[in-house]
Design a protein around this motif. Structure first.
Motif, PDB file in Angstrom:
ATOM      1  N   HIS A  27      -2.063  -2.308  -6.149  1.00  0.00           N
ATOM      2  CA  HIS A  27      -0.755  -2.547  -5.458  1.00  0.00           C
ATOM      3  C   HIS A  27       0.243  -2.371  -6.956  1.00  0.00           C
ATOM      4  O   HIS A  27      -0.025  -1.319  -7.726  1.00  0.00           O
TER       5      HIS A  27
ATOM      6  N   ASP B  74       5.608  -0.253   7.419  1.00  0.00           N
ATOM      7  CA  ASP B  74       5.758  -1.291   6.344  1.00  0.00           C
ATOM      8  C   ASP B  74       6.303  -2.504   6.641  1.00  0.00           C
ATOM      9  O   ASP B  74       6.920  -3.203   6.023  1.00  0.00           O
TER      10      ASP B  74
ATOM     11  N   HIS C 245       1.019   4.417   3.465  1.00  0.00           N
ATOM     12  CA  HIS C 245       2.657   4.154   3.582  1.00  0.00           C
ATOM     13  C   HIS C 245       3.332   4.717   2.159  1.00  0.00           C
ATOM     14  O   HIS C 245       3.472   3.870   1.193  1.00  0.00           O
TER      15      HIS C 245
ATOM     16  N   HIS D 261       0.893   0.697   8.707  1.00  0.00           N
ATOM     17  CA  HIS D 261       1.129  -0.580   7.438  1.00  0.00           C
ATOM     18  C   HIS D 261       2.063  -1.640   8.239  1.00  0.00           C
ATOM     19  O   HIS D 261       3.077  -1.476   8.231  1.00  0.00           O
TER      20      HIS D 261
ATOM     21  N   ARG E 224       6.748   5.149  -6.284  1.00  0.00           N
ATOM     22  CA  ARG E 224       5.924   4.885  -5.281  1.00  0.00           C
ATOM     23  C   ARG E 224       5.604   6.184  -4.217  1.00  0.00           C
ATOM     24  O   ARG E 224       4.735   6.172  -3.430  1.00  0.00           O
TER      25      ARG E 224
ATOM     26  N   HIS F  84       0.386   3.576  -3.667  1.00  0.00           N
ATOM     27  CA  HIS F  84       0.511   2.659  -4.726  1.00  0.00           C
ATOM     28  C   HIS F  84      -0.279   2.985  -5.919  1.00  0.00           C
ATOM     29  O   HIS F  84      -0.161   2.336  -6.863  1.00  0.00           O
TER      30      HIS F  84
HETATM   31 ZN   LIG Z   1       2.889  -1.565  -0.149  1.00  0.00          ZN
END
Ligand SMILES: [Zn+2]
Length: 414
Positions: free
Chosen positions: A175, A358, A244, A47, A255, A223
């Motif tokens: 998301h 990320d 991620h 990611h 998350r 997400h």
């Molecule tokens: Zn993300």
């Protein structure tokens, strides 16, 4: 697999010395082993975000940039492969919203195409796991493409085929904010979200999972809300991924994934790519959150939209003011990050755990602040007694295995 280069080996200690966070292992034999393993394994990060002006004169990934990932940092740190992300922030579920999302997604996929066209000797794009391994063997970096948020597809799943042709190899369902396909782990108040919209996947959300399976795109549940995630995992004909995400038992964030979710992912042959985003690795204290919220309020940056629209000057000031949070409690480190890996490995086995930074999307921990510091992750794994075989799985072997399974399933379904 890295370019065998004495010069590179000589450069790495210099870079390490330049970074306060980088710590060669005290035992020289272990340090040697960490370097040798890092040279040999294919290090793949699932990611890496890119700005909208990526691969232009403002952000040329062929040279050192302010970004956490560019080609020089990947080479210097021994990061062989990365999924570059076609990310779209969640907006309204209207024709205008979908059109704008498609525009944003196209901008990003064109930028990734420019990267690989501009630097054909340094990076190649991989559409399959086999291509990824082949490109890495030549010493080039490997670019893969992931899509974060299926929102740009609009109210149907027709475009999945086109995104697959464009090279997208994983797709995150949601998301921040519920969308047409499913509920998010983080309802978006600015969009008027209730706790749930569909109770997991919507009707077309279920079609989306089937369509991704048919087109060889990995189903990504990062997400997604827990119901969405569990339903997608159950429904998918191929192993799913969390591209991620962290471990909820260590850091209680919506998350992150709880033990039941991690077990479900592994039971399906999937993989959780542990995310190195400090607040998901080590949750902020109440005091830190209060300070952050106060800064956001004072700067008019309370909504995700406002933060997405920051000018570079405002962003620099915002980042600078946020630094004060780390006086309250220290930031997460590489060791904290590897605690998540350890936990997941103990719970579901080493075949189901991987790595995601990320970077350029909020990611980074002390000691792994950018791609140039990637060796530190391997060092920490070696310090904890992981073998080369295990490290190779964690650093990309598992993800490429899933990718191959997904390719096979697509051939079978079509
Ligand atoms: Zn993300």
């Amino acid at each position: 697999m890295k370019t065998p280069s004495a010069f590179l080996s000589a450069l790495l200690p210099a870079l390490a010395a330049a970074s306060a966070a980088a710590q060669p292992l005290a035992d020289p034999t272990l340090e040697e082993e960490a370097r040798r393993i890092h040279e040999r394994v294919l290090a793949l990060d699932t990611h890496v975000d890119i700005p909208l002006d990526y691969a232009t004169f403002r952000n040329d990934p062929g040279g050192f940039t302010k970004l956490q990932v560019d080609l020089p940092k990947m080479r210097a740190g021994g990061l062989d492969a990365a999924f570059f992300i076609v990310y779209t922030p969640q907006g309204p579920l209207t024709p205008e919203g979908y059109a704008e999302a498609r525009r944003v997604a196209n901008t990003r996929i064109e930028a990734i195409a420019r990267l690989v066209r501009a630097y054909p000797d340094e990076v190649g794009v991989a559409f399959t796991a086999r291509e990824a391994r082949r490109i890495a063997r030549t010493g080039k970096r490997v670019a893969l493409i992931g899509m974060e948020n299926a929102y740009p597809l609009g109210p149907s799943v027709e475009d999945v085929a086109a995104w697959a042709r464009a090279g997208v190899r994983y797709m995150g369902i949601t998301h921040f904010g519920h969308n047409q396909f499913g509920d998010s782990s983080n309802p978006n108040e600015a969009l008027g979200d209730a706790e749930e919209r569909h109770g997991g996947l919507s009707g077309i959300g279920r079609s989306l999972v089937a369509e991704l399976n048919r087109h060889g795109i990995m189903v990504d549940v990062s997400h997604a809300g827990k119901k969405t995630m569990m339903q997608a995992v159950a429904l998918s004909a191929a192993p799913p991924i969390a591209s991620h995400s962290g471990v909820k038992a260590i850091a209680d964030s919506p998350r992150n994934l709880d033990d039941e979710q991690l077990r479900a992912l592994a039971a399906k042959g999937g993989v959780v790519q542990i995310v190195a985003l400090d607040a998901y690795v080590k949750p902020l204290t109440e005091e830190q959150i209060a300070l952050r919220d106060r800064i956001r309020k004072e700067m008019g940056l309370e909504t995700t939209e406002a933060r997405a629209a920051m000018t570079p000057e405002v962003e620099a000031e915002y980042e600078k003011r946020l630094e004060a949070m780390w006086d309250i409690a220290p930031r997460a480190t590489v060791a904290d990050f590897v605690d998540h890996i350890d936990y997941a490995v103990k719970l579901v086995g080493v075949d189901h755990v991987g790595v995601a930074s990320d970077f350029d999307g909020g990611g980074g921990v002390v000691g792994w602040e950018d791609a140039g510091e990637t060796l530190n992750v391997t060092r920490e794994l070696v310090r904890r007694g992981y073998t080369e075989e295990e490290i190779a799985k964690i650093w990309g072997g598992n993800l490429l295995r899933v990718m191959e399974e997904v390719e096979k399933t697509a051939r079978r379904l079509r």
